[in-house]
Scaffold this motif. Structure first.
Motif, PDB file in Angstrom:
ATOM      1  N   LEU A 158      -4.344  -9.809  -4.841  1.00 21.76           N
ATOM      2  CA  LEU A 158      -3.869 -10.250  -3.531  1.00 21.76           C
ATOM      3  C   LEU A 158      -3.231  -9.090  -2.779  1.00 21.76           C
ATOM      4  O   LEU A 158      -3.406  -8.955  -1.556  1.00 21.76           O
ATOM      5  CB  LEU A 158      -2.876 -11.395  -3.710  1.00 21.76           C
ATOM      6  CG  LEU A 158      -2.295 -12.008  -2.432  1.00 21.76           C
ATOM      7  CD1 LEU A 158      -3.404 -12.563  -1.541  1.00 21.76           C
ATOM      8  CD2 LEU A 158      -1.290 -13.109  -2.784  1.00 21.76           C
ATOM      9  N   ASP A 159      -2.493  -8.231  -3.492  1.00 19.36           N
ATOM     10  CA  ASP A 159      -1.876  -7.070  -2.844  1.00 19.36           C
ATOM     11  C   ASP A 159      -2.925  -6.151  -2.229  1.00 19.36           C
ATOM     12  O   ASP A 159      -2.736  -5.604  -1.137  1.00 19.36           O
ATOM     13  CB  ASP A 159      -1.040  -6.274  -3.860  1.00 19.36           C
ATOM     14  CG  ASP A 159       0.266  -6.966  -4.204  1.00 19.36           C
ATOM     15  OD1 ASP A 159       0.539  -8.052  -3.643  1.00 19.36           O
ATOM     16  OD2 ASP A 159       1.009  -6.430  -5.047  1.00 19.36           O
ATOM     17  N   GLN A 160      -4.024  -5.971  -2.935  1.00 23.18           N
ATOM     18  CA  GLN A 160      -5.097  -5.128  -2.419  1.00 23.18           C
ATOM     19  C   GLN A 160      -5.677  -5.708  -1.132  1.00 23.18           C
ATOM     20  O   GLN A 160      -5.954  -4.977  -0.168  1.00 23.18           O
ATOM     21  CB  GLN A 160      -6.192  -4.977  -3.468  1.00 23.18           C
ATOM     22  CG  GLN A 160      -7.355  -4.094  -3.037  1.00 23.18           C
ATOM     23  CD  GLN A 160      -8.547  -4.185  -3.982  1.00 23.18           C
ATOM     24  OE1 GLN A 160      -8.575  -5.026  -4.893  1.00 23.18           O
ATOM     25  NE2 GLN A 160      -9.554  -3.334  -3.765  1.00 23.18           N
ATOM     26  N   LEU A 161      -5.860  -7.017  -1.115  1.00 19.11           N
ATOM     27  CA  LEU A 161      -6.396  -7.687   0.069  1.00 19.11           C
ATOM     28  C   LEU A 161      -5.469  -7.482   1.269  1.00 19.11           C
ATOM     29  O   LEU A 161      -5.926  -7.149   2.383  1.00 19.11           O
ATOM     30  CB  LEU A 161      -6.577  -9.180  -0.215  1.00 19.11           C
ATOM     31  CG  LEU A 161      -6.966 -10.066   0.978  1.00 19.11           C
ATOM     32  CD1 LEU A 161      -8.302  -9.632   1.557  1.00 19.11           C
ATOM     33  CD2 LEU A 161      -7.009 -11.537   0.563  1.00 19.11           C
ATOM     34  N   ILE A 162      -4.162  -7.658   1.065  1.00 13.47           N
ATOM     35  CA  ILE A 162      -3.208  -7.509   2.170  1.00 13.47           C
ATOM     36  C   ILE A 162      -3.156  -6.057   2.646  1.00 13.47           C
ATOM     37  O   ILE A 162      -3.051  -5.788   3.849  1.00 13.47           O
ATOM     38  CB  ILE A 162      -1.811  -7.998   1.737  1.00 13.47           C
ATOM     39  CG1 ILE A 162      -1.853  -9.488   1.416  1.00 13.47           C
ATOM     40  CG2 ILE A 162      -0.782  -7.719   2.828  1.00 13.47           C
ATOM     41  CD1 ILE A 162      -0.561 -10.042   0.852  1.00 13.47           C
ATOM     42  N   THR A 163      -3.246  -5.096   1.705  1.00 10.67           N
ATOM     43  CA  THR A 163      -3.246  -3.678   2.082  1.00 10.67           C
ATOM     44  C   THR A 163      -4.429  -3.364   2.988  1.00 10.67           C
ATOM     45  O   THR A 163      -4.288  -2.632   3.983  1.00 10.67           O
ATOM     46  CB  THR A 163      -3.300  -2.789   0.823  1.00 10.67           C
ATOM     47  OG1 THR A 163      -2.138  -3.030   0.037  1.00 10.67           O
ATOM     48  CG2 THR A 163      -3.355  -1.320   1.201  1.00 10.67           C
ATOM     49  N   ILE A 164      -5.588  -3.916   2.664  1.00 11.58           N
ATOM     50  CA  ILE A 164      -6.770  -3.701   3.512  1.00 11.58           C
ATOM     51  C   ILE A 164      -6.550  -4.303   4.896  1.00 11.58           C
ATOM     52  O   ILE A 164      -6.885  -3.684   5.926  1.00 11.58           O
ATOM     53  CB  ILE A 164      -8.022  -4.308   2.842  1.00 11.58           C
ATOM     54  CG1 ILE A 164      -8.394  -3.494   1.599  1.00 11.58           C
ATOM     55  CG2 ILE A 164      -9.194  -4.353   3.821  1.00 11.58           C
ATOM     56  CD1 ILE A 164      -9.536  -4.086   0.787  1.00 11.58           C
ATOM     57  N   LEU A 165      -5.970  -5.487   4.952  1.00 15.93           N
ATOM     58  CA  LEU A 165      -5.728  -6.149   6.237  1.00 15.93           C
ATOM     59  C   LEU A 165      -4.722  -5.385   7.094  1.00 15.93           C
ATOM     60  O   LEU A 165      -4.809  -5.398   8.322  1.00 15.93           O
ATOM     61  CB  LEU A 165      -5.253  -7.583   6.016  1.00 15.93           C
ATOM     62  CG  LEU A 165      -6.288  -8.552   5.433  1.00 15.93           C
ATOM     63  CD1 LEU A 165      -5.651  -9.907   5.151  1.00 15.93           C
ATOM     64  CD2 LEU A 165      -7.474  -8.699   6.381  1.00 15.93           C
TER      65      LEU A 165
ATOM     66  N   GLY B 165       0.790  -1.230   0.000  1.00 18.52           N
ATOM     67  CA  GLY B 165       0.000   0.000   0.000  1.00 18.52           C
ATOM     68  C   GLY B 165       0.819   1.276   0.000  1.00 18.52           C
ATOM     69  O   GLY B 165       0.334   2.331   0.423  1.00 18.52           O
ATOM     70  N   LEU B 166       2.043   1.219  -0.519  1.00 23.08           N
ATOM     71  CA  LEU B 166       2.932   2.386  -0.469  1.00 23.08           C
ATOM     72  C   LEU B 166       2.569   3.440  -1.512  1.00 23.08           C
ATOM     73  O   LEU B 166       2.030   3.142  -2.576  1.00 23.08           O
ATOM     74  CB  LEU B 166       4.379   1.941  -0.687  1.00 23.08           C
ATOM     75  CG  LEU B 166       4.956   0.957   0.335  1.00 23.08           C
ATOM     76  CD1 LEU B 166       6.378   0.575  -0.060  1.00 23.08           C
ATOM     77  CD2 LEU B 166       4.920   1.535   1.746  1.00 23.08           C
ATOM     78  N   ILE B 167       2.916   4.683  -1.191  1.00 18.48           N
ATOM     79  CA  ILE B 167       2.813   5.792  -2.144  1.00 18.48           C
ATOM     80  C   ILE B 167       4.147   5.898  -2.870  1.00 18.48           C
ATOM     81  O   ILE B 167       5.202   5.951  -2.224  1.00 18.48           O
ATOM     82  CB  ILE B 167       2.510   7.122  -1.426  1.00 18.48           C
ATOM     83  CG1 ILE B 167       1.178   7.039  -0.684  1.00 18.48           C
ATOM     84  CG2 ILE B 167       2.497   8.279  -2.417  1.00 18.48           C
ATOM     85  CD1 ILE B 167       0.905   8.247   0.205  1.00 18.48           C
ATOM     86  N   GLN B 168       4.106   5.926  -4.191  1.00 22.05           N
ATOM     87  CA  GLN B 168       5.333   6.075  -4.978  1.00 22.05           C
ATOM     88  C   GLN B 168       5.479   7.514  -5.456  1.00 22.05           C
ATOM     89  O   GLN B 168       4.517   8.139  -5.890  1.00 22.05           O
ATOM     90  CB  GLN B 168       5.314   5.143  -6.184  1.00 22.05           C
ATOM     91  CG  GLN B 168       6.559   5.222  -7.063  1.00 22.05           C
ATOM     92  CD  GLN B 168       6.448   4.368  -8.307  1.00 22.05           C
ATOM     93  OE1 GLN B 168       5.818   3.316  -8.289  1.00 22.05           O
ATOM     94  NE2 GLN B 168       7.040   4.825  -9.387  1.00 22.05           N
ATOM     95  N   THR B 169       6.698   8.037  -5.378  1.00 17.70           N
ATOM     96  CA  THR B 169       6.965   9.404  -5.832  1.00 17.70           C
ATOM     97  C   THR B 169       8.310   9.458  -6.540  1.00 17.70           C
ATOM     98  O   THR B 169       9.181   8.610  -6.312  1.00 17.70           O
ATOM     99  CB  THR B 169       6.972  10.391  -4.650  1.00 17.70           C
ATOM    100  OG1 THR B 169       7.249  11.710  -5.129  1.00 17.70           O
ATOM    101  CG2 THR B 169       8.027  10.017  -3.629  1.00 17.70           C
TER     102      THR B 169
END
Length: 402
Positions: free
Chosen positions: A362-369, A236-240
């Motif tokens: 799957l990444d979205q699921l882990i970010t929510i968790l 769930g990181l912000i990239q810049t």
């Protein structure tokens, strides 16, 4: 007398004769002129007819050249606009740099002198001395010092940290600090202005300000190393593309209002070095971690209890579409059943929604968790053999050995 009369008569007749001569001469001249005029007229007519016949007097066609358009090519000068409004960044930096600190991590020698062995950055989040940073900055540290932009230096104590999100908290004995203003990382969009402030390479007390844009959202990144036993995957990181380098870890990522939207944590590198990819932990996630650390001294991470894989559906044109998370097996230490397994999920089920949020990856699921805590109630929608099933249950506590 008769002679006189004769002379007079003769004279008269002579005069008459002379007059007649003159008149005749005049008539003759008029006749001659007429002849000449008529001759000239007919001659001219013949000549002109001859000239017309041979086209001497035909109208000559005047050929005009094609119109020529003279175009003057004016090369526009390229107007090089600054990437961002410098006055805006100046205003942000003037306020925010007072809340960004340098962290020095070290140990004491036999003479009780501080020996620096590393460092990073931090952000003041509370007037009573709380400072947020990265877990990896203060991990295994015995002594930490905090240095403000004006050179003030404080000894700091470690309150706690979390490896899964790379967030840590330290505290100094000063209850009259100016904290930074918080933004909302849920309101961040790709292309937004990004201002990164930190202490790269420990160049001095004053922080370094760099600018860029938000390049992407919901990124994952593997950090640490297996050999050092500190490997972890951040979600769930912000990239810049705002330059971030060593020493900037734990610093601030700000929006156009100067509000804190992320804690800078890492950069992506390749064999040739840094690739201009910086990453930050979203502030909404980070503040939740801080709250747990302050309340419980640790983070009560949620646990779903599965081993999952990416699930795809096939569109009419043959394209594969990310469409959920396949439950490969119910997972837990000692083969115990956790959370979703206790609620009735089975291997082969596909997780399609959590709390009415469509799940694609799957990444979205882990970010929510990562944003949930043990004990939180959730509603999960699964797909089983074409049928939709809804499960309501509470999340378990993530085991320490997972």
């Amino acid at each position: 007398m008769e002679d006189n009369e004769f002379q007079q008569q003769e004279l008269f007749e002579t005069e008459k004769y002379i007059s007649d001569l003159v008149e005749e001469k005049t008539k003759k001249r008029t006749s001659t002129f007429n002849i000449i005029f008529l001759s000239s007229f007919f001659t001219s007519t013949i000549v002109l007819s001859f000239l017309f016949f041979f086209g001497v007097f035909d109208e000559e066609e005047i050929v005009l050249p094609d119109p020529v358009t003279i175009t003057e090519t004016i090369k526009e000068k390229e107007l090089v606009m600054p990437r961002v409004d410098s006055t805006e960044v100046v205003s942000i930096a003037e306020i925010a740099t007072k809340t960004i600190v340098q962290l020095q991590v070290g140990e004491r020698n036999q003479d009780d002198e501080f020996i620096s062995i590393g460092g990073g950055s931090g952000v003041v989040i509370d007037r009573r001395g709380l400072i947020i940073t990265n877990h990896h900055v203060i991990e295994d540290a015995s002594d930490v010092r905090v240095i403000f932009e004006d050179g003030r230096m404080y000894e700091a104590s470690i309150v706690g940290s979390d490896r899964l999100t790379d967030i840590g908290v330290v505290k100094i004995k000063n209850e009259n600090l100016t904290p930074i203003n918080f933004g909302n990382s849920e309101g961040v969009f790709v292309g937004d202005l990004a201002v990164a402030i930190g202490h790269p390479l420990t160049l001095g007390a004053a922080p370094t300000v760099t600018t860029g844009v938000i390049s992407a959202l919901d990124r994952r990144l593997d950090v640490g190393s297996e050999g050092m036993n500190n490997a972890v995957t951040l979600f769930g990181l912000i990239q810049t593309d705002a330059p971030i380098t060593r020493g900037s870890s734990g610093g601030a990522l700000l929006n156009q209002k100067g509000e804190l939207i992320g804690i800078t944590t890492a950069i992506a590198t390749a064999d040739v070095g840094a690739e201009g990819l910086g990453f930050a932990v979203p502030i909404n996630l980070a503040l939740g971690i801080v709250e747990d650390i302050l309340d419980d001294g640790k983070v009560l991470h949620a646990f779903l209890g599965i081993l999952g894989a990416q699930y795809f559906e096939v569109a009419e044109d043959g394209a594969r579409i990310f469409s959920g998370v396949l439950i490969e097996e119910l997972y837990g230490p000692a083969n115990d059943i956790y959370a979703i397994g206790k609620a009735g999920a089975l291997p082969g089920d596909v997780i399609k929604k959590i709390n009415d949020i469509d799940i694609s990856t799957l990444d979205q699921l882990i970010t929510i968790l990562r944003n949930k805590r043990a004990g939180d109630a959730i509603t999960v929608e699964i797909l089983r053999s074409g049928n939709t099933i809804t499960l309501d249950f509470a999340l378990d506590l993530r085991p320490s050995d997972v």
